[in-house]
Scaffold this active site. Sequence first.
Site, short mmCIF file in Angstrom:
data_model
loop_
_atom_site.label_atom_id
_atom_site.label_comp_id
_atom_site.label_asym_id
_atom_site.label_seq_id
_atom_site.Cartn_x
_atom_site.Cartn_y
_atom_site.Cartn_z
N PRO A 1 53.70 15.66 29.72
CA PRO A 1 55.05 16.13 30.02
C PRO A 1 55.13 16.67 31.45
O PRO A 1 54.22 17.36 31.90
CB PRO A 1 55.27 17.26 29.02
CG PRO A 1 54.23 17.09 27.98
CD PRO A 1 53.08 16.38 28.61
N GLU A 2 56.19 16.32 32.15
CA GLU A 2 56.40 16.78 33.52
C GLU A 2 57.62 17.73 33.53
O GLU A 2 58.09 18.12 32.49
CB GLU A 2 56.60 15.57 34.44
CG GLU A 2 55.41 14.61 34.39
CD GLU A 2 55.58 13.37 35.26
OE1 GLU A 2 56.29 13.45 36.27
OE2 GLU A 2 55.00 12.33 34.92
#
Length: 276
Positions: free
Chosen positions: A2-3
């Site tokens: 996840p960014e």
Amino acid sequence: MPELPEVETVVRGIRPWLVGRTIQTVWCNREKQIKHLNLVAFQERILDQQFVNVNRRAKYIVCDLTHDTLIIHLKMTGRLYIGETDNANEVDRWVHLKLGLDDGNQLHFSDCRQFGEIHLVADKASILGKLGVEPLSEAFDLAVFNQQLHQRKRIIKPLLMDQTFLAGVGNIYADESLFRANIHPLRVSDTLRESEVTALHHHIRAVLQEGIEREGSSVSWYRTANGKRGEMQDQLAVYNRTNQPCITCGHPIQKIIVGQRGTHFCPQCQMNLTSG
Ligand SMILES: [Zn+2]
């Protein structure tokens, strides 16, 4: 992993359930994911603390408690969501931490691959202190960005992913913003022309903002806080599209390894100019 948009979506999903709630119980079956403290010390310290605020910094979920800060990094497969004890979730078999709240709900942390990190610290700067600028904040200034790119003289793709340079950008959004700005991922940062820097600055912000609006990219493990897939994966132009036609020119998208990470780009739209 996840960014920024994915972590922001998780934070927005759990914040309303947490702020004002007090932690009454702790259950954990994977002590090694709690960093710097053993389970007994973690339990003793976190019990009876209240969630004062829940925010994001880079790819970290930052929960300000009464006395300490609970900081969670989801890494590869971590998920954080509000669970009710008897509400079976598809990931419940990988739940390693449950914090019971005073309203009967629980905060669940599940992590299949177990690379995720849980920190409970008095001084959040000990974890967050070295992070670079938030790209969606006012502080992400075009002139400063231009100056830093020229000082660093580094390959642009890994530089964008360097968390001490720019906070929250990872593999997906680095590839996408370079494509949108027509910049080859192997360009050296000090060779970028002013017009390219302006385009890159704009597109980093635009693609991250779009990612948030679409609740993130569910290309693998990531889900929102209520277990839904995001919708940004359907909008990606190069990431995970190896050999598929470029949406702009039709040329097949190519995948190379840059800084040990799979990197997707269009060889036609992102020509490798070595100098301005
Ligand atoms: Zn193209």
